[in-house]
Design an enzyme around this catalytic site. Structure first.
Site, PDB file in Angstrom:
ATOM      1  N   CYS A   1       4.702   5.678   9.545  1.00  0.00           N
ATOM      2  CA  CYS A   1       5.441   5.270   8.274  1.00  0.00           C
ATOM      3  C   CYS A   1       6.633   5.480   8.056  1.00  0.00           C
ATOM      4  CB  CYS A   1       4.506   5.421   6.928  1.00  0.00           C
ATOM      5  SG  CYS A   1       2.916   4.249   6.851  1.00  0.00           S
TER       6      CYS A   1
ATOM      7  N   GLU B   1       1.005  -1.300   0.158  1.00  0.00           N
ATOM      8  CA  GLU B   1       0.040   0.104   0.061  1.00  0.00           C
ATOM      9  C   GLU B   1       0.776   1.113   0.046  1.00  0.00           C
ATOM     10  OE1 GLU B   1      -0.091   2.214   2.434  1.00  0.00           O
ATOM     11  OE2 GLU B   1       1.022   1.153   4.323  1.00  0.00           O
TER      12      GLU B   1
END
Length: 439
Positions: free
Chosen positions: A266, A152
């Site tokens: 992230c 993703e």
């Protein structure tokens, strides 16, 4: 199609809702029964723009359901996406794959017929063969269970757009022209037909894709912040410098915003995990630029504290400081590795009384930083403050008239850590305005 999404945190819940939006029948699975209950009510247990509306739409229609049962998930479909979290291991710079391997081990014994397991979680390269090994060993269907890698590339607060209209779709397989590839192409048919670039590759390349992308983005952010350090010493303007550089099509302006640097769940995790994995592979020399990018990011937080100290007579003890922002970026309640809270903590440790306000992230911030003070109203939060720090660039903060604040504060001093407030407006209202990377 019928499909499942295993792990319904930020990634999984978003993916499940978007797959229902594409017309599929989706069963989300998570072992947290409280989370399952909230999701089945048509709400997300976190804030992501427009996600509640999508969840409500498709749970009401019956196209989207959630369960805590692996058995129900295995029986429901033969395409299973895994989107569990792979956080940074505490005290280390590696990915914690505990949740991923646990999900695979619990799903495997229930796969009695051919199935495709498509992993979306971010992992170190070399994880896919181990996932396949577990599935083939413990699934009754054995090697009829195929493994795909589908990384993703979601941006928080743009997650729905990035899922339904991605700038690229990466599909990783062990071999060419497999049943798994046909299944995923069918699943993403509308996205592919809409023109999304689709790259079919091997497991290893697909595994590297997310970490490499985030490492580059982190490096781009840190590059302009390194230039900010030079600008601060030379009395140049880093924001104008970024504009000059951005007009070069080889460089581009997107993502190159000077300020306090990156945070979240992230970029910090992925750049550190990428460095660690490269070192394990014997490619440590290739990570020097990434190590410096991480170091520059940390230095920006120290720079804010030092600038605050400089403007408060060299001593933060007893000073009252208000911080606008707790989330790591606007339009989210995510506080993972939040630059705002990192600065707040350092100021508190230096003896300041710190008050934090944020439109969405205060509840999460209170849980992890109970030592700080919290006020929901950003105007009330500046009462008697010696310094205002604008740290998360929520649109709400930019719309506040600084004239309304001046009579509340002890000093009219603001440090704009993101460079998004209007300096003329603030100075005309009588404030001393400072911004990182500008004289």
């Amino acid at each position: 199609m019928k499909l499942t999404v295993i792990g319904c945190g930020y990634l999984g819940a978003t993916h499940a809702a978007c797959m229902a939006e594409l017309g599929h029948d989706v069963l989300g699975m998570d072992s947290d029964t409280d989370k399952v209950h909230v999701l089945n009510s048509g709400k997300a247990p976190f804030f992501e723009r427009d996600l509640d509306g999508l969840l409500a739409k498709h749970t009401a229609s019956g196209r989207l359901k959630f369960t805590a049962s692996y058995a129900e998930a295995a029986h429901f479909a033969d395409l299973h996406f895994i989107g569990v979290g792979t956080p940074q291991t505490p005290g280390e710079d590696t990915y914690d794959l505990t949740h991923l391997y646990s999900a695979v081990r619990q799903l495997a014994p229930r796969l009695t017929s051919p199935a495709v397991v498509a992993v979306k979680s971010t992992v170190p390269v070399g994880t896919a063969p181990r996932v396949a090994e577990i599935l083939h060993e413990f699934a009754p269907a054995g090697d009829r269970v195929e493994v795909a890698w589908n990384p993703e590339f979601l941006r928080e607060s743009f997650a729905i757009e990035d899922t339904l209209r991605p700038d690229r779709l990466v599909l990783g397989f062990q071999a060419e022209n497999t049943w798994a590839e046909a299944m995923l192409r069918q699943c993403f048919e509308k996205i592919i037909e809409a023109g999304a670039p689709t790259i079919v590759t091997d497991w290893a390349t697909a595994e590297l894709a997310k970490g490499a992308a985030n490492s580059f983005l982190a490096t781009k952010i840190s590059f302009i912040n390194a230039m900010a350090e030079i600008c601060e010493k030379s009395y140049a303007d880093v924001h104008q410098l970024a504009e000059i550089l951005g007009h070069d099509p080889r460089i581009g302006r997107s993502g190159m915003r000077p300020g306090l640097g990156f945070g979240g769940g992230c970029l910090p995790k992925d750049i550190r995990g990428f460095i660690t994995q490269a070192s394990k592979l014997g490619a440590e020399a290739a990570t020097g630029i990434l190590r410096e990018a991480d170091a520059v990011n940390t230095r920006r937080r120290e720079a804010v504290v030092n600038l605050a100290r400089e403007h408060l007579d060299g001593d933060l003890t007893g000073k009252r400081i208000t911080i606008w922002g707790a989330a790591f970026k606007p339009n989210t309640d995510d506080i993972r590795d939040s630059p705002a809270l990192a600065v707040a903590r350092k100021l508190h440790e230096s003896g300041a009384t710190v008050t934090v306000t944020d439109p969405k992230a205060l509840d999460n911030a209170r849980k992890t930083h109970p030592e700080l003070d919290y006020i929901e109203d950003p105007i009330a939060a500046v009462q008697d403050a010696d310094l205002l720090l604008h740290v998360t660039e929520w649109a709400e903060f930019g719309h506040i008239d600084p004239h309304r604040l001046a009579h509340r504060t002890a000093q009219t001093l603001v440090i704009d850590c993101r460079g998004t407030l209007n300096p003329d407006t603030w100075r005309q209202a009588g404030w001393t305005y400072r911004v990182l990377g500008r004289p």
